[in-house]
Scaffold this active site. Structure first.
Site, PDB file in Angstrom:
ATOM      1  N   CYS A  25      14.332   9.738   6.292  1.00 42.41           N
ATOM      2  CA  CYS A  25      14.588   9.647   7.329  1.00 42.41           C
ATOM      3  C   CYS A  25      15.979   9.691   8.034  1.00 42.41           C
ATOM      4  O   CYS A  25      15.566   9.974   9.471  1.00 42.41           O
ATOM      5  CB  CYS A  25      13.567   8.206   7.865  1.00 42.41           C
ATOM      6  SG  CYS A  25      14.577   6.834   7.173  1.00 42.41           S
TER       7      CYS A  25
ATOM      8  N   THR B   4       6.267   9.087  12.576  1.00 44.01           N
ATOM      9  CA  THR B   4       5.591   8.718  14.061  1.00 44.01           C
ATOM     10  C   THR B   4       4.244   8.384  14.298  1.00 44.01           C
ATOM     11  O   THR B   4       4.461   7.684  14.526  1.00 44.01           O
ATOM     12  CB  THR B   4       6.486   9.471  14.853  1.00 44.01           C
ATOM     13  OG1 THR B   4       8.233   9.038  14.953  1.00 44.01           O
ATOM     14  CG2 THR B   4       6.901   8.763  16.324  1.00 44.01           C
TER      15      THR B   4
ATOM     16  N   GLU C 217      10.975  16.625  13.871  1.00 41.56           N
ATOM     17  CA  GLU C 217      11.525  16.082  12.630  1.00 41.56           C
ATOM     18  C   GLU C 217      10.445  16.824  11.526  1.00 41.56           C
ATOM     19  O   GLU C 217       9.543  17.194  11.183  1.00 41.56           O
ATOM     20  CB  GLU C 217      10.705  14.521  12.027  1.00 41.56           C
ATOM     21  CG  GLU C 217      11.363  14.533  10.586  1.00 41.56           C
ATOM     22  CD  GLU C 217      11.064  13.206  10.344  1.00 41.56           C
ATOM     23  OE1 GLU C 217       9.677  12.752  10.539  1.00 41.56           O
ATOM     24  OE2 GLU C 217      12.014  12.185   9.954  1.00 41.56           O
TER      25      GLU C 217
ATOM     26  N   GLU D   8       9.451   1.478  10.798  1.00 46.63           N
ATOM     27  CA  GLU D   8      10.014   1.855  10.707  1.00 46.63           C
ATOM     28  C   GLU D   8       9.653   3.783  10.881  1.00 46.63           C
ATOM     29  O   GLU D   8       8.751   3.950   9.763  1.00 46.63           O
ATOM     30  CB  GLU D   8      11.200   1.841   9.810  1.00 46.63           C
ATOM     31  CG  GLU D   8      11.506   0.522   8.935  1.00 46.63           C
ATOM     32  CD  GLU D   8      13.390   0.614  10.055  1.00 46.63           C
ATOM     33  OE1 GLU D   8      13.438   1.248  10.204  1.00 46.63           O
ATOM     34  OE2 GLU D   8      13.025  -0.984   9.890  1.00 46.63           O
TER      35      GLU D   8
ATOM     36  N   LYS E 129       0.971  -1.069   0.386  1.00 47.86           N
ATOM     37  CA  LYS E 129       0.479   0.000   0.193  1.00 47.86           C
ATOM     38  C   LYS E 129       1.108   1.211  -0.116  1.00 47.86           C
ATOM     39  O   LYS E 129       1.096   1.840   1.270  1.00 47.86           O
ATOM     40  CB  LYS E 129      -0.853   0.315   0.997  1.00 47.86           C
ATOM     41  CG  LYS E 129      -1.835   1.029   0.999  1.00 47.86           C
ATOM     42  CD  LYS E 129      -2.053   2.170   0.807  1.00 47.86           C
ATOM     43  CE  LYS E 129      -1.554   2.626   2.655  1.00 47.86           C
ATOM     44  NZ  LYS E 129      -1.204   4.488   1.386  1.00 47.86           N
TER      45      LYS E 129
ATOM     46  N   GLY F  28       6.826   5.141   7.796  1.00 47.46           N
ATOM     47  CA  GLY F  28       6.024   6.667   7.516  1.00 47.46           C
ATOM     48  C   GLY F  28       6.427   7.499   8.833  1.00 47.46           C
ATOM     49  O   GLY F  28       7.016   7.186   9.983  1.00 47.46           O
TER      50      GLY F  28
HETATM   51  P1  NAD Z   1       2.788   8.982   6.740  1.00 50.51           P
HETATM   52  O1  NAD Z   1       3.116   8.395   7.718  1.00 50.51           O
HETATM   53  O2  NAD Z   1       2.042  10.501   5.874  1.00 50.51           O
HETATM   54  O3  NAD Z   1       2.193   7.751   5.616  1.00 50.51           O
HETATM   55  C1  NAD Z   1       3.181   6.838   5.235  1.00 50.51           C
HETATM   56  C2  NAD Z   1       2.311   5.898   4.740  1.00 50.51           C
HETATM   57  O4  NAD Z   1       0.941   5.807   5.599  1.00 50.51           O
HETATM   58  C3  NAD Z   1       1.062   6.458   3.498  1.00 50.51           C
HETATM   59  O5  NAD Z   1       1.096   4.987   2.698  1.00 50.51           O
HETATM   60  C4  NAD Z   1      -0.136   6.996   3.841  1.00 50.51           C
HETATM   61  O6  NAD Z   1      -1.101   6.542   3.288  1.00 50.51           O
HETATM   62  C5  NAD Z   1      -0.496   6.037   5.662  1.00 50.51           C
HETATM   63  N1  NAD Z   1      -1.481   5.993   6.389  1.00 50.51           N
HETATM   64  C6  NAD Z   1      -1.122   7.141   6.750  1.00 50.51           C
HETATM   65  N2  NAD Z   1      -2.443   7.256   7.690  1.00 50.51           N
HETATM   66  C7  NAD Z   1      -2.862   6.518   7.897  1.00 50.51           C
HETATM   67  C8  NAD Z   1      -3.090   6.225   8.796  1.00 50.51           C
HETATM   68  N3  NAD Z   1      -4.173   6.486  10.030  1.00 50.51           N
HETATM   69  N4  NAD Z   1      -3.644   4.031   9.174  1.00 50.51           N
HETATM   70  C9  NAD Z   1      -2.382   3.909   8.229  1.00 50.51           C
HETATM   71  N5  NAD Z   1      -1.596   4.053   7.419  1.00 50.51           N
HETATM   72  C10 NAD Z   1      -1.510   5.106   7.148  1.00 50.51           C
HETATM   73  O7  NAD Z   1       4.410   9.189   5.938  1.00 50.51           O
HETATM   74  P2  NAD Z   1       4.499   9.708   4.747  1.00 50.51           P
HETATM   75  O8  NAD Z   1       4.508  11.434   5.291  1.00 50.51           O
HETATM   76  O9  NAD Z   1       4.237   9.646   3.670  1.00 50.51           O
HETATM   77  O10 NAD Z   1       6.469  10.109   4.977  1.00 50.51           O
HETATM   78  C11 NAD Z   1       7.309  10.678   5.705  1.00 50.51           C
HETATM   79  C12 NAD Z   1       7.686  10.147   7.286  1.00 50.51           C
HETATM   80  O11 NAD Z   1       8.251   8.934   6.616  1.00 50.51           O
HETATM   81  C13 NAD Z   1       8.761  11.201   7.983  1.00 50.51           C
HETATM   82  O12 NAD Z   1       7.921  11.077   9.168  1.00 50.51           O
HETATM   83  C14 NAD Z   1       9.616  10.065   7.740  1.00 50.51           C
HETATM   84  O13 NAD Z   1      10.483  10.334   8.819  1.00 50.51           O
HETATM   85  C15 NAD Z   1       9.527   8.572   7.456  1.00 50.51           C
HETATM   86  N6  NAD Z   1       9.756   7.664   7.401  1.00 50.51           N
HETATM   87  C16 NAD Z   1      11.088   6.308   7.752  1.00 50.51           C
HETATM   88  C17 NAD Z   1      11.601   5.876   7.248  1.00 50.51           C
HETATM   89  C18 NAD Z   1      12.526   4.376   8.196  1.00 50.51           C
HETATM   90  O14 NAD Z   1      13.405   4.105   7.487  1.00 50.51           O
HETATM   91  N7  NAD Z   1      12.041   4.835   9.258  1.00 50.51           N
HETATM   92  C19 NAD Z   1      12.086   5.697   6.272  1.00 50.51           C
HETATM   93  C20 NAD Z   1      11.443   6.797   5.334  1.00 50.51           C
HETATM   94  C21 NAD Z   1      10.179   7.900   5.065  1.00 50.51           C
END
Ligand code: NAD
Length: 492
Positions: A293, A240, A394, A260, A184, A238
């Site tokens: 990240c 935190t 962040e 992650e 997804k 995604g």
């Molecule tokens: P996000 O948390 O908004 O979304 C990540 C994913 O989760 C997307 O596919 C989104 O559609 C889905 N999502 C959103 N709300 C949801 C919910 N309530 N339930 C289930 N799924 C849901 O993050 P983003 O804005 O897409 O990405 C940026 C973030 O990701 C940053 O905080 C970054 O640090 C983190 N990140 C972490 C790593 C790691 O390996 N630690 C790697 C890349 C990005």
């Protein structure tokens, strides 16, 4: 700017439109304009994907030990197809995720594919079974074995920043382990998810083993996957905040969750660092506009050399100049941020930094002149205290904060005083001193003197608010296995 092919769902072995042929627009970060259309999955579509993955796990031999060789063969075949389609992956990473060409050649495509090769190599080292032999435990003799079995149906929920890298990290490891998968991707980058469906079909993956769903609503499909009892494990990368929601919602079905999350990693330049000025000047947070990240978004420098560090950084930013933000320039490693929402978020942090009393050393502006997309200048705040929100939260944009420290103890304290714990770096002329500092950082990886602490054969993940579990390397495959004990007595 390219118009991308329509992004289709992939459910139970079929590439297809969403229910009612609903679609949504994909907006390109370079221009702010529509660059493609993607299927907008309904709840019924997601339900079908879950049912297909469940059936493929329960009723086909996919997960069986005898099928490990076949899984490896198919994963290798898929890898070949991704290699053949490298040009498309690069184009998708540029157009959907806003990757500059120089960044595509690193994390977005090349490192992801190299990481895939590492998974293939470490697969040979996975322990599937341990024979512990006989033990006479309180007069009950037993021949004991531990077998490692795939967890089941995995939902891989991935972000928009380095989509291919994260998709590989989850999907390849889960398939090798013997799980079935529902991928997804984020609504910003559906094409980088859809390509998995297309190439899985070409590779001949059995129906239901891999499914790909996405939709315009960022939360809906993910929440459905988390709530459904037929899904055994959520592998999430995604923010935190969303990670916490997933853990909470997943508790209802006692979901295994693997998270992650975000980071606010510190790079510590100790007072004896060789080429101190060059080290500071190379610490600009510009790669992929800071949307990583594990980026080192806090630069910690000795107070006694703070002025030197400031001068070096100023020269560094001046040297970097306007060498960013061009779509066709192969040397550029920085493009726009991914979306209007992200641009507004980063700009609000820049305003906050000024209000909190930090001083702008470089940048600070959105740059409409770069082409109508979501461009923000490489930005650096000095006179930052670690308690400020710009040092604690962040930002996920090209914004570096520079914090002074008194001595090694103070540097360690500051580096650790954060809710996160993903990565970090230490630089010193004395590698033993640097390693001693590295060992005391509460984070999942640390680079000492420029060492590469992130690679496909190394476990990657966070401490504290940066998550739990490890991706990549042998640990990344083992995340998708459960142990089972079999003890054979003498009743027969
Ligand atoms: P996000 O948390 O908004 O979304 C990540 C994913 O989760 C997307 O596919 C989104 O559609 C889905 N999502 C959103 N709300 C949801 C919910 N309530 N339930 C289930 N799924 C849901 O993050 P983003 O804005 O897409 O990405 C940026 C973030 O990701 C940053 O905080 C970054 O640090 C983190 N990140 C972490 C790593 C790691 O390996 N630690 C790697 C890349 C990005």
């Amino acid at each position: 700017m390219t118009t991308l092919p329509d992004a289709k769902l992939y459910i139970d072995g079929k590439l297809r439109d969403a229910e009612g042929s609903k679609t949504f627009d994909v907006i390109g970060p370079w221009t702010g304009e529509v660059v493609g259309k993607a299927a907008d999955a309904s709840s019924a579509d997601v339900d079908e994907a879950i049912a297909a993955a469940r059936r493929a796990f329960d009723d086909t031999g996919w997960a069986d030990p005898e099928n490990r060789g076949e899984r490896l063969r198919l994963v290798k075949k898929l890898r070949e197809l991704f290699e053949e389609n490298k040009g498309r992956l690069a184009e998708l990473s540029r157009v959907e995720a806003g990757a500059a060409l120089g960044a595509v050649a690193m994390a977005h495509v090349d490192n992801a594919n190299l990481g895939w090769d590492d998974y293939i190599k470490v697969f040979e080292e996975v322990t599937w079974e341990e024979d512990l032999g006989q033990r006479d435990f309180r007069n009950m003799p037993s021949h004991r074995k531990i077998v490692y079995e795939p967890v089941g149906v995995v939902a891989a929920i991935t972000p928009w920043n380095v989509p291919h890298y994260v998709n590989v990290g989850k999907v390849v490891a889960a398939l090798l382990a013997g799980c079935t998968v529902i991928l997804k991707p984020a609504p910003d980058t559906p094409g980088l998810g859809a390509i998995w469906g297309e190439l899985a079909e070409q590779a001949g993956l059995p129906a239901g083993v891999l499914n790909v769903v996405f939709g315009s609503d960022p939360a809906a499909a993910g929440e459905q996957l988390v709530a459904d009892p037929r899904v055994d494990l959520i592998s999430f990368t995604g923010s935190t905040g969303v990670g916490k929601r997933i853990m909470e919602a997943g508790a209802q079905t006692l979901k295994r969750v693997f998270l992650e999350l975000g980071g606010k990693s510190a790079k510590i330049v100790l007072d004896d660092a060789p080429n101190f000025a060059r080290e500071c000047a190379q610490s600009l947070l510009v790669f992929h506009a800071g949307q990583g990240c594990a980026v080192q978004s806090r630069l910690l420098v000795p107070r006694a050399r703070y002025d030197e560090a400031k001068a070096a950084l100023k020269a560094g930013y001046e040297g970097f100049g306007d060498n960013w933000g061009r779509f066709d320039e192969p040397t550029h490693i920085m493009g726009p941020v991914v979306s209007k929402r992200q641009q507004e978020r980063v700009m609000s942090y820049i305003e906050l930094g000024k209000e909190e009393g930090a001083t702008l050393l470089a940048g600070g502006n959105a740059r409409q002149d770069k082409g109508g997309g979501y461009f923000i200048e490489p930005t650096c705040f000095i006179d930052v205290d670690n308690s400020m929100r710009i040092a604690q939260e962040e930002i996920f944009g090209p914004v570096l904060v520079v914090i002074p420290f008194e001595d090694d103890e103070d540097a360690i304290r500051i580096a650790n005083e954060t809710p996160y714990g993903l990565s970090g770096g230490v630089v010193s002329a004395d590698p033993v001193r640097a390693e001693n500092v590295a060992r005391r950082l509460r984070s999942g990886s640390v680079s000492v003197n420029g060492g590469m602490c992130i690679a496909g054969d190394l476990p990657f993940g966070g401490f504290k608010g940066s998550g739990m579990g490890r991706e990549w390397g042998i640990a990344g495959i083992e995340e998708f296995l459960d142990s089972k004990v079999i003890a054979v007595g003498q009743a027969a």
